[in-house]
Design a protein around this motif. Structure first.
Motif, short mmCIF file in Angstrom:
data_model
loop_
_atom_site.label_atom_id
_atom_site.label_comp_id
_atom_site.label_asym_id
_atom_site.label_seq_id
_atom_site.Cartn_x
_atom_site.Cartn_y
_atom_site.Cartn_z
N LEU A 109 0.84 -1.20 0.00
CA LEU A 109 0.00 0.00 0.00
C LEU A 109 0.87 1.25 0.00
N GLN A 110 0.46 2.23 -0.79
CA GLN A 110 1.18 3.50 -0.87
C GLN A 110 0.17 4.62 -0.69
N LEU A 155 -6.89 12.11 -0.12
CA LEU A 155 -5.82 11.13 0.04
C LEU A 155 -6.09 9.93 -0.85
N SER A 156 -5.02 9.34 -1.33
CA SER A 156 -5.12 8.13 -2.15
C SER A 156 -4.33 7.01 -1.49
N CYS A 157 -4.79 5.81 -1.69
CA CYS A 157 -4.11 4.61 -1.21
C CYS A 157 -4.02 3.64 -2.37
N ALA A 158 -2.85 3.57 -2.98
CA ALA A 158 -2.65 2.72 -4.15
C ALA A 158 -2.13 1.36 -3.71
N ALA A 159 -2.75 0.30 -4.22
CA ALA A 159 -2.39 -1.06 -3.83
C ALA A 159 -1.77 -1.81 -4.99
N SER A 160 -0.86 -2.70 -4.65
CA SER A 160 -0.25 -3.54 -5.67
C SER A 160 0.07 -4.90 -5.07
N ASN A 174 -7.23 -0.15 -8.47
CA ASN A 174 -6.52 -0.63 -7.26
C ASN A 174 -6.22 0.51 -6.29
N THR A 175 -7.18 1.41 -6.13
CA THR A 175 -6.95 2.59 -5.31
C THR A 175 -8.16 2.89 -4.43
N ALA A 181 -2.55 15.23 11.34
CA ALA A 181 -2.08 13.89 11.74
C ALA A 181 -1.38 13.25 10.56
N VAL A 182 -0.71 12.16 10.84
CA VAL A 182 -0.25 11.27 9.78
C VAL A 182 -1.38 10.29 9.50
N TYR A 183 -1.77 10.19 8.25
CA TYR A 183 -2.88 9.32 7.85
C TYR A 183 -2.32 8.05 7.21
N TYR A 184 -2.85 6.93 7.67
CA TYR A 184 -2.43 5.62 7.18
C TYR A 184 -3.60 4.89 6.54
N CYS A 185 -3.33 4.21 5.44
CA CYS A 185 -4.33 3.29 4.92
C CYS A 185 -3.92 1.86 5.25
#
Length: 125
Positions: free
Chosen positions: A3-4, A19-24, A76-77, A91-95
């Motif tokens: 995840l990015q 925010l985006s969360c790109a998966a691979s 994939n996002t 804050a720091v945001y995490y996916c």
């Protein structure tokens, strides 16, 4: 799955960010996704979650009505649209992703199998 997270930055009180969360690496559509955040000096907390197919969502009370979680499995996002931002949203945001195909959503950190590196959101007053 890797995840990015991206899209963080500096925004003024009342502004918006997406925010985006790109998966691979795996079939993204078989994963539920969650967003969490950690403010300076505080524990990480739940923000929003979406089911693998995108049909179910759930939000923390603090962001309900201001944030919207969505996903595009063809890309994939996953996304977190944040409107009416407040300094308290800094804050720091995490996916995170959980291997689960179904309509359930997940609020607990320990439910998730994979985490992105985080992206910093700073809201100035």
């Amino acid at each position: 799955v890797q995840l990015q997270a991206s899209g963080g930055g500096l925004v003024q009180d009342g502004g918006s960010l997406r925010l985006s969360c790109a998966a691979s690496g795996r079939t993204f559509s078989r994963y539920a996704v969650g967003w969490f955040r950690q403010a300076p000096g505080k524990e990480r907390e739940f923000v929003a979650t979406i089911s693998s197919g995108g049909f179910s969502t759930f939000y923390a009370d603090s962001v309900k009505g201001r944030f919207t979680i969505s996903r595009d499995n063809a890309k994939n996002t996953a996304y977190l649209q944040m409107n009416s931002l407040e300094p308290e949203d800094t804050a720091v945001y995490y996916c995170a992703a959980k291997a689960y195909s179904g309509s359930s959503t997940f609020m607990r950190e320990y439910s998730y199998d994979y985490w992105g590196q985080g992206t910093l959101v700073t809201v100035s007053s």
